[in-house]
Design a protein around this motif. Structure first.
Motif, short mmCIF file in Angstrom:
data_model
loop_
_atom_site.label_atom_id
_atom_site.label_comp_id
_atom_site.label_asym_id
_atom_site.label_seq_id
_atom_site.Cartn_x
_atom_site.Cartn_y
_atom_site.Cartn_z
N TYR A 1 0.96 -1.33 -0.04
CA TYR A 1 0.04 0.20 0.10
C TYR A 1 0.84 1.19 0.00
N ILE A 2 2.18 0.88 0.65
CA ILE A 2 2.82 2.27 0.47
C ILE A 2 3.10 2.98 -0.80
N TYR A 3 3.35 1.83 -1.61
CA TYR A 3 3.61 2.32 -3.07
C TYR A 3 2.39 2.35 -4.11
N LEU B 1 4.03 7.79 -0.01
CA LEU B 1 5.34 8.63 -0.52
C LEU B 1 5.41 9.89 -1.05
N LYS B 2 4.17 10.33 -1.60
CA LYS B 2 3.96 11.73 -1.85
C LYS B 2 4.32 12.67 -0.63
N ALA B 3 4.02 12.37 0.71
CA ALA B 3 4.07 13.08 1.65
C ALA B 3 5.63 13.23 2.04
N TYR B 4 6.24 12.45 1.58
CA TYR B 4 7.67 12.32 1.84
C TYR B 4 8.38 12.96 0.51
N GLU B 5 7.82 13.71 -0.36
CA GLU B 5 8.49 14.24 -1.59
C GLU B 5 9.51 15.49 -1.07
N GLY B 6 10.82 14.98 -1.33
CA GLY B 6 11.70 16.03 -0.94
C GLY B 6 12.32 15.86 0.43
N LYS B 7 11.90 14.70 1.03
CA LYS B 7 12.28 14.57 2.59
C LYS B 7 12.92 13.01 2.59
N THR B 8 13.64 12.82 1.52
CA THR B 8 14.40 11.22 1.33
C THR B 8 14.80 10.84 2.59
N ASP B 9 15.53 11.72 3.49
CA ASP B 9 16.36 11.05 4.65
C ASP B 9 15.23 10.68 5.67
N GLU B 10 13.87 11.77 5.76
CA GLU B 10 13.00 11.38 6.59
C GLU B 10 12.12 10.07 6.28
N LEU B 11 11.94 9.65 5.10
CA LEU B 11 11.14 8.73 4.39
C LEU B 11 12.08 7.30 5.01
N ASN B 12 13.53 7.31 4.74
CA ASN B 12 14.32 6.43 5.01
C ASN B 12 14.32 6.08 6.64
#
Length: 209
Positions: free
Chosen positions: A92-94, A101-112
């Motif tokens: 469901y994440i994808y 994933l859209k909520a983390y756009e530009g926030k790669t480190d936070e997503l990881n």
């Protein structure tokens, strides 16, 4: 006749063994995702896992878990439904409309970091299952042990964002998938259906519940 449904005859049905379905579904999704984690053939985007995770890893394991519960197997029902939930949540994440994933756009480190914590929780869940398997079989213990280590390593790969660690988790996942498939095959091969059986390393001490 059933007193609650007087027009219907009573049938005493017996479920087949749902464990091979759950193990095959788990092994199939784990194998594919692990190849993606290793970036086989240059694949860096794992989104193809979405459909496989939702339907094979998710739905099929839920079906197997419900059948295990109906058959009186608490461990099997809990494990298959739990990991079915894992694959449904992971897939469901994808899903684009989930917005995750859209909520983390530009926030790669936070997503990881978020994915790392997500995987840590699954490592703990798998440890709990592993502890409860000390009277099962070597094949099943090995599958859950490798899965637990895979979760820890993949969590570390997200926390550190190191490709080598991610690939190590991919290798462990591939091995885990083959152990799951081996256990599924060993369960499918019975004296009624096969001319040979596969050893699983019985840990029950010859006792039955």
């Amino acid at each position: 006749m059933d007193a609650t449904q007087p027009a219907f005859p009573v049938y005493h049905r017996k479920f087949g063994n749902p464990a091979p379905l759950g193990l095959m579904a788990f092994g199939g999704t784990t194998f594919v995702l692990s190849l993606y984690n290793y970036q086989v053939r240059g694949i860096k985007t794992p989104n193809v896992i979405t459909g496989l995770g939702l339907f094979l890893g998710g739905l099929c394991q839920l079906i197997a878990g419900i059948q295990e519960w109906a058959g009186g197997n608490t461990f099997g029902g809990t494990a298959f439904c739990t990991y079915g939930g894992f694959w449904l949540s992971f897939g469901y994440i994808y899903v684009p409309h989930s917005g995750i994933l859209k909520a983390y756009e530009g926030k790669t480190d936070e997503l990881n970091q978020a994915l790392g914590i997500y995987l840590v929780s699954w490592g703990i869940i798998t440890l709990i299952f592993l502890i409860s398997l000390h009277r099962s079989s070597v094949a099943l213990v090995a599958t859950f042990f490798l899965l637990m280590v895979t979760f820890w390593v993949l969590a570390a790969s997200h926390f550190t964002q190191r490709l080598g660690t991610q690939k190590g988790g991919g290798v462990l996942g591939i091995i885990t998938a083959f152990f799951a498939w081996y256990t599924a095959l060993a369960t499918l091969l019975t004296k009624d259906t096969s001319y040979f059986l596969l050893p699983v390393g019985d840990l029950s001490g010859g006792q039955t519940n």
